[in-house]
Scaffold this active site. Structure first.
Site, PDB file in Angstrom:
ATOM      1  N   LYS A 293       0.830  -1.204   0.000  1.00  0.00           N
ATOM      2  CA  LYS A 293       0.000   0.000   0.000  1.00  0.00           C
ATOM      3  C   LYS A 293       0.865   1.254   0.000  1.00  0.00           C
ATOM      4  O   LYS A 293       0.680   2.149  -0.829  1.00  0.00           O
ATOM      5  CB  LYS A 293      -0.929   0.006   1.224  1.00  0.00           C
ATOM      6  CG  LYS A 293      -1.855   1.215   1.285  1.00  0.00           C
ATOM      7  CD  LYS A 293      -2.696   1.223   2.543  1.00  0.00           C
ATOM      8  CE  LYS A 293      -1.889   1.639   3.746  1.00  0.00           C
ATOM      9  NZ  LYS A 293      -2.727   1.823   4.955  1.00  0.00           N
TER      10      LYS A 293
ATOM     11  N   ASP B 235      -6.293   0.628   0.664  1.00  0.00           N
ATOM     12  CA  ASP B 235      -6.400   0.900   2.093  1.00  0.00           C
ATOM     13  C   ASP B 235      -7.776   0.475   2.577  1.00  0.00           C
ATOM     14  O   ASP B 235      -8.543  -0.149   1.833  1.00  0.00           O
ATOM     15  CB  ASP B 235      -6.110   2.377   2.391  1.00  0.00           C
ATOM     16  CG  ASP B 235      -7.218   3.309   1.914  1.00  0.00           C
ATOM     17  OD1 ASP B 235      -8.149   2.852   1.206  1.00  0.00           O
ATOM     18  OD2 ASP B 235      -7.164   4.507   2.252  1.00  0.00           O
TER      19      ASP B 235
END
Length: 272
Positions: A140, A158
């Site tokens: 991420k 996320d």
């Protein structure tokens, strides 16, 4: 994968949605979100890849606004990886205290800086396989850095992104890596970074986790999950609360397009 094999149940009266229809609906949702958030951007302030990767690591379990209020002091004292790698941990902890989990974050950013100095000559690498080897950096964070500091497309999965792609019925996958792979097949690579911004912004502003503001949602006609939240327009508008402590897109140094759209800059730490 054949279209027949990819047909899925939708929420509309038992109808099915073909792969082609899913791709069309997904891309239309993204186009609609792009119109709603034309100034969507990374909500962390940064001037270079080093600042962005540190800020992204610090953003865990806190708001981007709080990070933006904290990093000016950090980077003023430790402007380079070499400076932060040699820092006194107790002094860094004191600066990072407002972001929460400051001891673990101090360990991560100092370790990250040491790795950059020792393995990459003090430069943030521009390859996924190198970024994920750095302390505190997962896929991420890596995609945030690649997409926004290097202009290399990536999908940032996320918590907001995960929640919304499930509500949109874009994928039923729950593992972030599998979500990333599934969504990447629905959109051209060139759209991945902006897509991430659009979806995350919408999740922070309207499609909240506990009670989405369905009645105030501009893409409600396209969403299979419409009705999970408040559908009355007046009541829904009252749910448009944004990130704790800040307004949508609020940064210390927001882009001019955000200011032109009526946004306001965030106050420095301890003010406002």
């Amino acid at each position: 994968m054949t279209e027949k094999a990819s047909v899925k149940k939708s929420s509309g009266g038992g109808k099915t949605e073909s792969r082609t229809a899913l791709v069309r609906r997904a891309r239309r949702i993204d186009r609609e979100l792009a119109e709603v958030y034309p100034y969507a951007h990374p909500e962390l302030d940064f001037e270079n890849p080093f600042q962005l990767i540190v800020a992204t690591v610090l953003s865990a379990q806190t708001t981007d606004l709080r990070v933006n209020q904290t990093t000016p002091g950090l980077f003023a004292k430790y402007p380079t990886p070499e400076d932060l790698a040699a820092a006194n941990p107790e002094e860094v902890e004191e600066i990072l205290r407002p972001t929460g989990f400051f001891r673990a974050k101090t360990k991560s950013v100092i370790g990250l800086s040491k790795a950059l100095v020792e393995d990459f000559d003090g430069e943030v690498p521009g390859r996924l396989e190198d970024l994920v080897k750095l302390p505190g950096v997962g896929r991420k964070t890596a995609f945030v850095v690649l997409g926004n500091a290097f202009g290399r497309p990536g999908i940032t999965v996320d918590t907001h992104f995960q929640r919304l792609v499930h509500r949109f019925r874009w994928t039923a996958e729950t593992d972030p890596g599998k979500i990333e792979a599934a969504i990447s097949e629905l959109f051209p690579k060139s759209a991945w970074t902006d897509l991430s911004h659009h979806v995350i912004w919408h999740g922070r502003r309207i499609c909240h986790a506990r009670k989405p503001a369905c009645g105030a949602c501009p893409i409600a006609p396209l969403c299979p999950a419409y009705g999970e939240g408040e559908t009355d327009p007046e009541k829904a508008r009252k749910l448009l609360k944004y990130e704790k402590g800040g307004f949508p897109g609020q940064r210390l140094n927001p882009p001019q397009s955000y200011l032109d759209a009526g946004g306001k800059a965030a106050p420095p730490l301890g003010r406002g």
